[in-house]
Design a protein around this motif. Structure first.
Motif, mmCIF file in Angstrom:
data_model
loop_
_atom_site.group_PDB
_atom_site.id
_atom_site.type_symbol
_atom_site.label_atom_id
_atom_site.label_comp_id
_atom_site.label_asym_id
_atom_site.label_seq_id
_atom_site.Cartn_x
_atom_site.Cartn_y
_atom_site.Cartn_z
ATOM 1 N N ARG A 149 0.837 -1.220 0.000
ATOM 2 C CA ARG A 149 0.000 0.000 0.000
ATOM 3 C C ARG A 149 0.861 1.255 0.000
ATOM 4 N NH1 ARG A 149 -4.518 -2.343 4.283
ATOM 5 N NH2 ARG A 149 -5.919 -3.225 2.696
ATOM 6 N N LYS A 150 1.994 1.205 0.684
ATOM 7 C CA LYS A 150 2.911 2.348 0.671
ATOM 8 C C LYS A 150 3.469 2.567 -0.731
ATOM 9 C CE LYS A 150 7.042 4.316 2.803
ATOM 10 N NZ LYS A 150 8.066 4.208 3.880
ATOM 11 N N ILE A 151 3.805 1.470 -1.404
ATOM 12 C CA ILE A 151 4.336 1.581 -2.776
ATOM 13 C C ILE A 151 3.303 2.246 -3.679
ATOM 14 C CG2 ILE A 151 5.061 0.258 -4.801
ATOM 15 C CD1 ILE A 151 6.093 -1.897 -2.790
ATOM 16 N N ILE A 152 2.054 1.832 -3.568
ATOM 17 C CA ILE A 152 0.996 2.399 -4.430
ATOM 18 C C ILE A 152 0.782 3.874 -4.109
ATOM 19 C CG2 ILE A 152 -1.481 2.288 -4.951
ATOM 20 C CD1 ILE A 152 -1.175 -0.798 -4.620
ATOM 21 N N ALA A 153 0.937 4.247 -2.819
ATOM 22 C CA ALA A 153 0.819 5.665 -2.447
ATOM 23 C C ALA A 153 1.928 6.491 -3.092
ATOM 24 C CB ALA A 153 0.870 5.804 -0.925
ATOM 25 N N LEU A 154 3.109 5.883 -3.231
ATOM 26 C CA LEU A 154 4.244 6.577 -3.855
ATOM 27 C C LEU A 154 4.207 6.497 -5.377
ATOM 28 C CD1 LEU A 154 7.012 5.251 -1.434
ATOM 29 C CD2 LEU A 154 6.278 7.633 -1.612
ATOM 30 N N ASP A 155 3.707 5.371 -5.891
ATOM 31 C CA ASP A 155 3.688 5.111 -7.339
ATOM 32 C C ASP A 155 2.382 4.398 -7.672
ATOM 33 O OD1 ASP A 155 4.042 4.374 -9.953
ATOM 34 O OD2 ASP A 155 5.705 2.991 -9.585
ATOM 35 N N GLY A 156 1.381 5.177 -8.037
ATOM 36 C CA GLY A 156 0.034 4.643 -8.269
ATOM 37 C C GLY A 156 -0.096 3.706 -9.447
ATOM 38 N N THR A 157 0.976 3.529 -10.228
ATOM 39 C CA THR A 157 0.921 2.619 -11.386
ATOM 40 C C THR A 157 1.830 1.405 -11.190
ATOM 41 O OG1 THR A 157 2.698 3.803 -12.555
ATOM 42 C CG2 THR A 157 0.424 4.549 -12.937
ATOM 43 N N ASN A 158 2.310 1.186 -9.979
ATOM 44 C CA ASN A 158 3.267 0.099 -9.744
ATOM 45 C C ASN A 158 2.575 -1.262 -9.882
ATOM 46 O OD1 ASN A 158 4.918 -1.891 -8.035
ATOM 47 N ND2 ASN A 158 6.279 -0.125 -8.174
ATOM 48 N N SER A 159 2.852 -1.954 -10.963
ATOM 49 C CA SER A 159 2.143 -3.197 -11.274
ATOM 50 C C SER A 159 2.465 -4.305 -10.278
ATOM 51 C CB SER A 159 2.478 -3.652 -12.701
ATOM 52 O OG SER A 159 3.873 -3.784 -12.873
ATOM 53 N N GLU A 186 -2.830 -3.304 -15.735
ATOM 54 C CA GLU A 186 -2.991 -2.892 -17.142
ATOM 55 C C GLU A 186 -2.095 -3.684 -18.091
ATOM 56 O OE1 GLU A 186 -2.486 1.346 -17.202
ATOM 57 O OE2 GLU A 186 -4.463 1.714 -16.301
ATOM 58 N N GLY A 187 -1.885 -4.963 -17.781
ATOM 59 C CA GLY A 187 -1.129 -5.839 -18.678
ATOM 60 C C GLY A 187 0.368 -5.633 -18.673
ATOM 61 N N ALA A 188 0.876 -4.805 -17.756
ATOM 62 C CA ALA A 188 2.311 -4.479 -17.757
ATOM 63 C C ALA A 188 3.190 -5.685 -17.442
ATOM 64 C CB ALA A 188 2.588 -3.355 -16.759
ATOM 65 N N ILE A 189 2.645 -6.669 -16.723
ATOM 66 C CA ILE A 189 3.448 -7.849 -16.342
ATOM 67 C C ILE A 189 2.761 -9.124 -16.831
ATOM 68 C CG2 ILE A 189 4.679 -6.829 -14.398
ATOM 69 C CD1 ILE A 189 2.500 -7.794 -12.541
ATOM 70 N N GLU A 190 2.053 -9.025 -17.927
ATOM 71 C CA GLU A 190 1.186 -10.090 -18.415
ATOM 72 C C GLU A 190 1.907 -11.410 -18.681
ATOM 73 O OE1 GLU A 190 -2.263 -11.948 -19.355
ATOM 74 O OE2 GLU A 190 -2.089 -9.906 -18.610
ATOM 75 N N ASN A 191 3.155 -11.350 -19.151
ATOM 76 C CA ASN A 191 3.852 -12.582 -19.534
ATOM 77 C C ASN A 191 4.822 -13.091 -18.477
ATOM 78 O OD1 ASN A 191 2.661 -12.947 -22.142
ATOM 79 N ND2 ASN A 191 3.849 -11.181 -22.843
ATOM 80 N N VAL A 192 4.738 -12.559 -17.261
ATOM 81 C CA VAL A 192 5.570 -13.043 -16.165
ATOM 82 C C VAL A 192 4.979 -14.368 -15.663
ATOM 83 C CG1 VAL A 192 6.358 -12.568 -13.812
ATOM 84 C CG2 VAL A 192 6.269 -10.719 -15.506
#
Length: 524
Positions: A149-159, A186-192
């Protein structure tokens, strides 16, 4: 930084940078070459960078990542140690030292390094991301959620932060929430691979078996030797009504002497569904014996004659030599396989795979001291689950049970949630009749993986029988017997539990007779 490696390379090759300023572009050229998967150019660029500026910690971090990617884990560790020595407060160096220790020894070893980096900069998103991921892998889900949650507060697009929350929701069975959180990536890590695994589990959990098949099939295409992925794909295919496809997926496992009981059971059900009941019975009987085989580095791919010709042309290319060693092993030519494996090991002392090959061949030849020596070397490079299983196997073959338990304890100290390690630790305590220690470990495993593992439930039956908790023992035995009624191990231990109840002795004797009938030569 925009991902345009070709254009960056073109700028770096214009030769308009003065000699005194060449150190920085040499480092960037190395990073560009890695983006372009040109290892030769990357190696040359980093070597030049070292000639020009050996005191740059960021250069050593890049070199460490390059060496790790090339399979030289020991060289990577040396490089990152140099980076930390040059600048003990370098965030990137501390982060990657943590990542390497996580790879080398296990999850718990990495945490102090990430925490030290976060003391320097509490808001560094890459460090926070690795820290949260490690907490999650250790089973510390509440702590992981706080950091995510802290990461998302700092970077709202962190996949990755959204994905961590997805995993938590999926584990709780909240598949709708998991799906919504996954959409935030949003598909940023789709093939992981890990993402495909969780997406498949979400589809499976919601009963969308065809959609689950699509996810698991993609995962298997990326990781063709991932047995868990094969089993998940097979199960989804079975539930989708494609029994023939189940058999195709599981055939490589089923044809292996150490196939997992679950894969055999699933293959048996698929054979049953296409009315091949005779074959189904044979496969299910194999599942009942619980012969897991042993972890092995050997999988046959190409004929021996073809590989021998390749090795003669490229004697020092590990990518050619390793398949050749595998083929020699499968052909039963252990002496030749061992000689080639030793040659590979001596030429690649920093590569754990080379030591594992030596260990596997030596163990098969009964040369356990040589196997232990090779495993000790790979353990210093990477103490992974496959290395743990080999170490335990060799030490048990040498009847050095105490050493095996010490190895397990050390591994679990860094990887407290590892299922394979916990399972073997529980078995070790059952063998030592340490019932009070074994029972909580087995209950922890039961909570993690459910009631459908017959050996876990049979172990609980044995532990509770030893503790004199007869009702608990019979309850666990009943579950184990429902899961695997044709297992001699289950019949034996469930029978002993029933024998402890004066009113159920007859039932217990019947089960003991059944166990003997299934496995008449077993002295137990």
């Amino acid at each position: 930084m925009q991902g345009n490696a070709q254009k960056a390379r073109a700028h770096l090759l214009t030769n308009d940078i003065s000699w005194k300023n060449q150190a920085y572009p040499s480092r960037i050229m190395g990073k560009v070459a890695l983006q372009m998967e040109d290892e030769q150019l990357a190696g040359a660029a980093f070597n030049r960078g070292m000639e020009l500026d050996r005191k740059n910690p960021d250069l050593w971090v890049n070199i460490a990542r390059f060496r790790a990617r090339s399979g030289d884990q020991a060289g990577a560790t040396n490089a990152i140690d140099e980076a930390v020595k040059l600048d003990p407060a370098n965030i990137h160096a501390l982060q990657y030292r943590g990542e390497l220790l996580r790879f080398q020894f296990g999850l718990g070893a990495a945490l102090p390094w990430f925490e030290h980096a976060l003391q320097i900069d509490p808001n560094d998103v890459p460090v926070l991301t690795e820290y949260a991921a490690t907490l999650g892998d250790m089973g510390r889900m509440t702590d992981m959620l706080v950091v995510a949650r802290k990461i998302i507060a700092l970077d709202g697009t962190n996949s990755r932060a959204f994905f961590m929350q997805t995993v938590l929701a999926a584990r709780a069975g909240k598949y709708g929430l998991a799906r919504r959180l996954m959409q935030q990536t949003e598909g940023a890590i789709e093939n992981v691979p890990a993402v495909l695994l969780v997406e498949g589990i979400i589809e499976h959990g919601e009963g969308n078996h065809n959609a689950a098949v699509e996810k698991f099939r993609r995962l298997v295409s990326i990781q063709p030797n991932n047995r868990q992925a094969q089993n998940l794909l097979a199960r989804s295919l079975y539930l989708a009504g494609s029994a023939i496809d189940v058999i195709d997926v599981l055939k490589p496992q089923v044809n292996h002497s150490g196939a997992a009981p679950y894969a055999l059971w699933l293959a048996g059900r698929a054979l049953e569904a296409i009315d091949e009941r005779g074959q189904a019975a044979g496969v299910m009987n194999r599942a009942a014996i619980h012969d897991l085989g042993k972890e092995s580095a050997f999988v046959e791919v190409v004929p021996l004659s073809v590989l021998r010709a390749e090795v003669q042309r490229n004697t020092n290319d590990a990518r050619v030599v390793i398949p050749y060693i595998r083929a020699l092993y499968i052909a039963g030519d252990y002496n030749a396989a061992f000689a080639e494996a030793k040659r590979l090991q001596q030429g690649n002392p920093g590569a754990s795979a080379a030591h594992i090959l030596v260990a596997d061949v030596a163990a098969t030849m009964g040369n356990y001291d040589e196997a232990l020596d090779a495993l000790a070397q790979t353990r210093s490079i990477r103490f992974s689950e496959p290395v743990l299983l080999r170490l335990v196997g060799v030490l048990r073959a040498k009847v050095e049970m105490q050493r095996a338990v010490k190895v397990l304890a050390l591994y679990l100290n860094y990887n407290p949630s590892n299922i394979a390690g916990l399972r073997w630790m529980a078995y070790a305590h059952l063998e030592a009749e340490s019932w009070a220690v074994a029972a909580p470990i087995l209950e922890k495993l039961r909570k993690r993986i459910g009631d459908n593992d017959a050996l876990i439930m049979a172990g609980l039956t044995q532990a509770y029988t030893g503790l004199g908790q007869t009702e608990k023992a019979i309850a666990a035995g009943r579950v184990a017997y429902r899961v695997q009624p044709s297992s001699p191990v289950v019949s034996h231990l469930y029978g002993l539990a029933l024998m402890a109840d004066d009113e159920r002795k007859k039932d217990g004797i019947s089960l003991l007779k059944k166990a003997v009938a299934i496995m008449p030569k077993n002295p137990v």
